[in-house]
Scaffold this motif. Sequence first.
Motif, PDB file in Angstrom:
ATOM      1  N   VAL A   1       0.917  -1.184   0.072  1.00  0.00           N
ATOM      2  CA  VAL A   1       0.056  -0.042   0.023  1.00  0.00           C
ATOM      3  C   VAL A   1       0.822   1.351   0.169  1.00  0.00           C
ATOM      4  O   VAL A   1       0.324   2.334   0.319  1.00  0.00           O
ATOM      5  CB  VAL A   1      -0.819  -0.037   1.151  1.00  0.00           C
ATOM      6  CG1 VAL A   1      -2.017  -1.046   1.139  1.00  0.00           C
ATOM      7  CG2 VAL A   1      -0.340  -0.157   2.484  1.00  0.00           C
ATOM      8  N   ALA A   2       2.135   1.148  -0.558  1.00  0.00           N
ATOM      9  CA  ALA A   2       3.019   2.233  -0.401  1.00  0.00           C
ATOM     10  C   ALA A   2       2.755   3.364  -1.523  1.00  0.00           C
ATOM     11  O   ALA A   2       3.020   4.675  -1.152  1.00  0.00           O
ATOM     12  CB  ALA A   2       4.535   1.839  -0.521  1.00  0.00           C
ATOM     13  N   GLU A   3       1.865   3.043  -2.592  1.00  0.00           N
ATOM     14  CA  GLU A   3       1.590   3.795  -3.655  1.00  0.00           C
ATOM     15  C   GLU A   3       0.299   4.511  -3.585  1.00  0.00           C
ATOM     16  O   GLU A   3      -0.166   5.124  -4.681  1.00  0.00           O
ATOM     17  CB  GLU A   3       1.719   3.159  -5.063  1.00  0.00           C
ATOM     18  CG  GLU A   3       3.257   2.727  -5.189  1.00  0.00           C
ATOM     19  CD  GLU A   3       4.190   3.541  -5.243  1.00  0.00           C
ATOM     20  OE1 GLU A   3       4.015   4.579  -5.961  1.00  0.00           O
ATOM     21  OE2 GLU A   3       5.381   3.231  -4.844  1.00  0.00           O
ATOM     22  N   GLN A   4      -0.309   4.486  -2.524  1.00  0.00           N
ATOM     23  CA  GLN A   4      -1.502   5.105  -2.103  1.00  0.00           C
ATOM     24  C   GLN A   4      -1.428   6.131  -1.261  1.00  0.00           C
ATOM     25  O   GLN A   4      -0.610   6.366  -0.305  1.00  0.00           O
ATOM     26  CB  GLN A   4      -2.472   4.106  -1.578  1.00  0.00           C
ATOM     27  CG  GLN A   4      -3.240   3.107  -2.516  1.00  0.00           C
ATOM     28  CD  GLN A   4      -2.332   2.120  -3.066  1.00  0.00           C
ATOM     29  OE1 GLN A   4      -1.572   1.430  -2.202  1.00  0.00           O
ATOM     30  NE2 GLN A   4      -2.073   2.233  -4.562  1.00  0.00           N
ATOM     31  N   ASN A   5      -2.499   7.120  -1.214  1.00  0.00           N
ATOM     32  CA  ASN A   5      -2.490   8.221  -0.179  1.00  0.00           C
ATOM     33  C   ASN A   5      -3.631   7.642   1.081  1.00  0.00           C
ATOM     34  O   ASN A   5      -4.619   7.620   0.706  1.00  0.00           O
ATOM     35  CB  ASN A   5      -3.148   9.411  -0.750  1.00  0.00           C
ATOM     36  CG  ASN A   5      -2.230  10.148  -1.838  1.00  0.00           C
ATOM     37  OD1 ASN A   5      -0.914  10.357  -1.321  1.00  0.00           O
ATOM     38  ND2 ASN A   5      -2.440  10.370  -3.207  1.00  0.00           N
ATOM     39  N   LEU A   6      -3.039   7.209   2.091  1.00  0.00           N
ATOM     40  CA  LEU A   6      -3.751   6.697   3.092  1.00  0.00           C
ATOM     41  C   LEU A   6      -4.462   7.782   3.852  1.00  0.00           C
ATOM     42  O   LEU A   6      -3.686   8.673   4.438  1.00  0.00           O
ATOM     43  CB  LEU A   6      -2.782   5.641   3.924  1.00  0.00           C
ATOM     44  CG  LEU A   6      -2.212   4.358   2.944  1.00  0.00           C
ATOM     45  CD1 LEU A   6      -1.312   3.859   3.902  1.00  0.00           C
ATOM     46  CD2 LEU A   6      -3.147   3.734   2.373  1.00  0.00           C
ATOM     47  N   VAL A   7      -5.745   7.232   4.314  1.00  0.00           N
ATOM     48  CA  VAL A   7      -6.395   8.302   5.071  1.00  0.00           C
ATOM     49  C   VAL A   7      -6.909   7.278   6.160  1.00  0.00           C
ATOM     50  O   VAL A   7      -7.668   6.515   6.040  1.00  0.00           O
ATOM     51  CB  VAL A   7      -7.647   8.950   4.266  1.00  0.00           C
ATOM     52  CG1 VAL A   7      -8.455   9.654   5.052  1.00  0.00           C
ATOM     53  CG2 VAL A   7      -7.260   9.739   2.995  1.00  0.00           C
ATOM     54  N   ALA A   8      -6.514   7.612   7.367  1.00  0.00           N
ATOM     55  CA  ALA A   8      -6.916   6.830   8.755  1.00  0.00           C
ATOM     56  C   ALA A   8      -8.391   7.327   8.948  1.00  0.00           C
ATOM     57  O   ALA A   8      -8.781   8.361   8.969  1.00  0.00           O
ATOM     58  CB  ALA A   8      -5.868   7.338   9.598  1.00  0.00           C
ATOM     59  N   VAL A   9      -9.142   6.059   9.159  1.00  0.00           N
ATOM     60  CA  VAL A   9     -10.248   5.968   9.547  1.00  0.00           C
ATOM     61  C   VAL A   9     -10.531   5.257  10.825  1.00  0.00           C
ATOM     62  O   VAL A   9      -9.717   4.742  11.130  1.00  0.00           O
ATOM     63  CB  VAL A   9     -11.362   5.697   8.517  1.00  0.00           C
ATOM     64  CG1 VAL A   9     -11.296   6.476   7.129  1.00  0.00           C
ATOM     65  CG2 VAL A   9     -11.297   4.177   8.091  1.00  0.00           C
ATOM     66  N   SER A  10     -11.705   5.321  11.520  1.00  0.00           N
ATOM     67  CA  SER A  10     -11.840   4.852  12.758  1.00  0.00           C
ATOM     68  C   SER A  10     -12.144   3.175  12.686  1.00  0.00           C
ATOM     69  O   SER A  10     -12.005   2.870  11.647  1.00  0.00           O
ATOM     70  CB  SER A  10     -12.806   5.559  13.675  1.00  0.00           C
ATOM     71  OG  SER A  10     -14.073   5.447  13.111  1.00  0.00           O
ATOM     72  N   SER A  11     -13.040   2.834  13.288  1.00  0.00           N
ATOM     73  CA  SER A  11     -13.040   1.274  13.549  1.00  0.00           C
ATOM     74  C   SER A  11     -14.494   0.645  13.361  1.00  0.00           C
ATOM     75  O   SER A  11     -14.579  -0.322  14.120  1.00  0.00           O
ATOM     76  CB  SER A  11     -12.514   0.923  14.966  1.00  0.00           C
ATOM     77  OG  SER A  11     -13.258   1.670  16.063  1.00  0.00           O
ATOM     78  N   VAL A  12     -15.206   0.942  12.306  1.00  0.00           N
ATOM     79  CA  VAL A  12     -16.382   0.187  12.140  1.00  0.00           C
ATOM     80  C   VAL A  12     -16.417  -0.251  10.855  1.00  0.00           C
ATOM     81  O   VAL A  12     -16.003   0.243   9.829  1.00  0.00           O
ATOM     82  CB  VAL A  12     -17.533   1.423  11.971  1.00  0.00           C
ATOM     83  CG1 VAL A  12     -18.815   1.002  11.855  1.00  0.00           C
ATOM     84  CG2 VAL A  12     -17.537   2.173  13.530  1.00  0.00           C
TER      85      VAL A  12
END
Length: 158
Positions: free
Chosen positions: A34-45
Amino acid sequence: MQLVPNEFFVTSGSAISPVSDLNAFDLALHRAGVAEQNLVAVSSVIPDGAVAVGYRELPMGAVTHCVLAQMRGKDGDTISSGIAYAYREDGHGGYVAEGHMFGCKEELDRELRRKIDEMARMRGIVLSEPTIVSEEVKVPSGQYGCTVASLVFCGYRD
């Protein structure tokens, strides 16, 4: 517009770098795919109807929602990070717990199980047996290390 995921995968990786903890993080993401994505952290649902799928290659630069756990260390540290997820027994989605620590994978896995159990207790629900994915690395002296684990949302309802 509401984005409601209907598919996800779980991935993990670890890495060592002689340069920096950022480079170790980047390589760990690369090993997790997943290094080539722009990761957006979300919570836990985990939404109703969302299912676990195998790893999916995503387009370069895609804004990618995920629950991300990471741990960075150096000079002999043992580091771990992980993800646990479980579905509600009543069929209404599920929950994700992430964790990271200075310590071993087995200790982290126990902590992740405690977190999932507490999420169920707080909600007064029963969860399925959790799936746990975690990474551990012992960082060599003079080096930097990183572990990552992520639940990645990869499909959305129309």
